[in-house]
Design a protein around this motif. Structure first.
Motif, mmCIF file in Angstrom:
data_model
loop_
_atom_site.group_PDB
_atom_site.id
_atom_site.type_symbol
_atom_site.label_atom_id
_atom_site.label_comp_id
_atom_site.label_asym_id
_atom_site.label_seq_id
_atom_site.Cartn_x
_atom_site.Cartn_y
_atom_site.Cartn_z
ATOM 1 N N ASP A 1 -15.713 11.772 -14.898
ATOM 2 C CA ASP A 1 -15.609 12.664 -13.737
ATOM 3 C C ASP A 1 -14.531 13.726 -13.866
ATOM 4 O O ASP A 1 -14.151 14.353 -12.873
ATOM 5 C CB ASP A 1 -15.341 11.837 -12.474
ATOM 6 N N GLY A 2 -14.011 13.947 -15.071
ATOM 7 C CA GLY A 2 -12.961 14.933 -15.250
ATOM 8 C C GLY A 2 -11.598 14.387 -14.851
ATOM 9 O O GLY A 2 -11.402 13.182 -14.699
ATOM 10 N N GLU A 3 -10.644 15.290 -14.683
ATOM 11 C CA GLU A 3 -9.279 14.901 -14.318
ATOM 12 C C GLU A 3 -8.997 15.307 -12.878
ATOM 13 O O GLU A 3 -9.321 16.429 -12.462
ATOM 14 C CB GLU A 3 -8.272 15.563 -15.260
ATOM 15 N N TRP A 4 -8.383 14.387 -12.137
ATOM 16 C CA TRP A 4 -8.158 14.595 -10.709
ATOM 17 C C TRP A 4 -6.681 14.479 -10.357
ATOM 18 O O TRP A 4 -5.977 13.634 -10.890
ATOM 19 C CB TRP A 4 -8.943 13.558 -9.895
ATOM 20 N N ARG A 5 -6.272 15.368 -9.446
ATOM 21 C CA ARG A 5 -4.943 15.252 -8.857
ATOM 22 C C ARG A 5 -5.022 14.251 -7.721
ATOM 23 O O ARG A 5 -5.868 14.365 -6.832
ATOM 24 C CB ARG A 5 -4.463 16.604 -8.335
ATOM 25 N N CYS A 6 -4.144 13.267 -7.772
ATOM 26 C CA CYS A 6 -4.105 12.231 -6.737
ATOM 27 C C CYS A 6 -2.713 12.171 -6.134
ATOM 28 O O CYS A 6 -1.711 12.411 -6.813
ATOM 29 C CB CYS A 6 -4.445 10.858 -7.326
ATOM 30 N N VAL A 7 -2.660 11.826 -4.885
ATOM 31 C CA VAL A 7 -1.396 11.606 -4.212
ATOM 32 C C VAL A 7 -1.199 10.100 -4.044
ATOM 33 O O VAL A 7 -2.173 9.353 -3.885
ATOM 34 C CB VAL A 7 -1.363 12.317 -2.835
ATOM 35 N N VAL A 8 0.032 9.667 -4.121
ATOM 36 C CA VAL A 8 0.343 8.265 -3.852
ATOM 37 C C VAL A 8 0.225 8.049 -2.348
ATOM 38 O O VAL A 8 1.027 8.555 -1.567
ATOM 39 C CB VAL A 8 1.756 7.905 -4.345
ATOM 40 N N ALA A 9 -0.818 7.307 -1.956
ATOM 41 C CA ALA A 9 -1.067 7.089 -0.532
ATOM 42 C C ALA A 9 -0.222 5.959 0.035
ATOM 43 O O ALA A 9 0.316 6.069 1.137
ATOM 44 C CB ALA A 9 -2.548 6.798 -0.297
ATOM 45 N N GLU A 10 -0.110 4.867 -0.718
ATOM 46 C CA GLU A 10 0.668 3.713 -0.263
ATOM 47 C C GLU A 10 1.328 3.038 -1.448
ATOM 48 O O GLU A 10 0.753 2.991 -2.549
ATOM 49 C CB GLU A 10 -0.221 2.690 0.439
ATOM 50 N N VAL A 11 2.498 2.511 -1.251
ATOM 51 C CA VAL A 11 3.169 1.671 -2.232
ATOM 52 C C VAL A 11 3.256 0.274 -1.632
ATOM 53 O O VAL A 11 3.989 0.050 -0.659
ATOM 54 C CB VAL A 11 4.572 2.201 -2.581
ATOM 55 N N LEU A 12 2.492 -0.644 -2.201
ATOM 56 C CA LEU A 12 2.432 -2.012 -1.705
ATOM 57 C C LEU A 12 3.245 -2.935 -2.600
ATOM 58 O O LEU A 12 3.684 -2.544 -3.689
ATOM 59 C CB LEU A 12 0.975 -2.472 -1.644
ATOM 60 N N LYS A 13 3.422 -4.164 -2.173
ATOM 61 C CA LYS A 13 4.168 -5.116 -2.981
ATOM 62 C C LYS A 13 3.468 -5.417 -4.304
ATOM 63 O O LYS A 13 4.104 -5.649 -5.319
ATOM 64 C CB LYS A 13 4.380 -6.420 -2.204
ATOM 65 N N LYS A 14 2.132 -5.405 -4.274
ATOM 66 C CA LYS A 14 1.377 -5.774 -5.463
ATOM 67 C C LYS A 14 0.555 -4.624 -6.032
ATOM 68 O O LYS A 14 -0.428 -4.848 -6.731
ATOM 69 C CB LYS A 14 0.459 -6.962 -5.162
ATOM 70 N N GLY A 15 0.949 -3.414 -5.768
ATOM 71 C CA GLY A 15 0.204 -2.305 -6.340
ATOM 72 C C GLY A 15 0.432 -0.994 -5.617
ATOM 73 O O GLY A 15 1.168 -0.915 -4.636
ATOM 74 N N VAL A 16 -0.233 0.016 -6.133
ATOM 75 C CA VAL A 16 -0.141 1.363 -5.587
ATOM 76 C C VAL A 16 -1.543 1.836 -5.250
ATOM 77 O O VAL A 16 -2.483 1.621 -6.021
ATOM 78 C CB VAL A 16 0.514 2.324 -6.601
ATOM 79 N N VAL A 17 -1.691 2.467 -4.108
ATOM 80 C CA VAL A 17 -2.964 3.054 -3.700
ATOM 81 C C VAL A 17 -2.873 4.565 -3.877
ATOM 82 O O VAL A 17 -1.936 5.196 -3.380
ATOM 83 C CB VAL A 17 -3.304 2.708 -2.236
ATOM 84 N N LEU A 18 -3.832 5.131 -4.614
ATOM 85 C CA LEU A 18 -3.891 6.570 -4.824
ATOM 86 C C LEU A 18 -5.046 7.160 -4.020
ATOM 87 O O LEU A 18 -6.013 6.474 -3.707
ATOM 88 C CB LEU A 18 -4.091 6.884 -6.309
#
Length: 239
Positions: free
Chosen positions: A45-62
């Protein structure tokens, strides 16, 4: 710009989930926080700019916001390399990824020394190298297969650049005008090919026996050299 390879589909609003190791890298090494930007790709799907939406204890949501590059695939060249020593094999996988090999296929030959191959480690090296070098895909690394069995089912439409340590046409002149299309580059083990293997390879109508110069190169050096020469002659460097 931090780049990550993710397996999930990418589109506006998609929420790719980095692995736990990738999340630790983002938060503990790079010290990213909510609102920071990373780039991600998945090979289709090509390259995408993502923002860090959430920083959780067990991971990161983009959260994917914008496609910044359309998908571009590397030239159709495979690296076939014997399972040599761990450090040399890892180096070859790393450099093959950097140089644009579309696939890396491990082989065993009559003179291949028994090696324990950590496929997970090689996959991780290919992924990290793709992230660092700007590739939009990660080349698959295939588990070892016997060379003789591989040749039985070989696709005659894929030309084979056979790097013969005993001699052949100089690689630069042999590749000049050879044309693009599907190719593979074959690198043998530390002990070289047997006379029987060499004769079989030279008899193949789609094989091109080449020399990489007057010195006998280590397998990892030979792989890097051969891919460099191929890319310069018929690959995508002009692009």
């Amino acid at each position: 710009m931090i780049r990550l390879h993710v397996p999930q589909p990418l589109s506006v609003g998609a929420t790719p989930l980095p692995t736990l190791e990738q999340s630790r890298y983002l938060t503990q090494v790079m010290r990213l926080k909510a609102g920071d930007v990373v780039h991600v790709f998945n090979g289709t799907d090509g390259e995408w700019r993502c923002v860090v939406a959430e920083v959780l204890k067990k991971g990161v949501v983009l959260r994917a916001e914008l496609r910044v590059r359309d998908q571009i695939m590397p030239p159709d060249v495979h690296l076939l390399i014997a399972t040599v020593k761990k450090s040399a094999l890892e180096f070859a996988v790393e450099k093959a990824t950097e140089l644009g090999a579309a696939r890396i296929r491990l082989i065993t030959t009559a003179r291949t020394q028994t090696q324990h191959v950590r496929m997970d480690r090689l996959h991780a090296i290919a992924e990290e190298s793709a992230e660092q070098t700007g590739r939009l895909d990660v080349p698959p690394v295939d588990a070892p297969q016997r060379l003789d069995a591989l040749l039985v089912d070989w696709d005659a439409g894929r030309r084979l650049m056979f790097c013969d340590e005993t001699g052949g046409a100089p690689a630069v002149s042999a590749l000049t005008g050879a044309g693009s299309g599907p190719w593979a580059i074959l690198i043998g083990p530390e002990g070289g090919f047997t006379p029987e293997e060499r004769a079989r390879l030279r008899a193949l109508p789609h094989a091109l026996a080449v020399s990489l110069g007057p010195r006998v190169l280590r397998a990892d050096t030979a792989a890097t050299t051969a891919l460099t020469l191929w890319q310069a002659a018929v690959g995508d460097w002009e692009r």
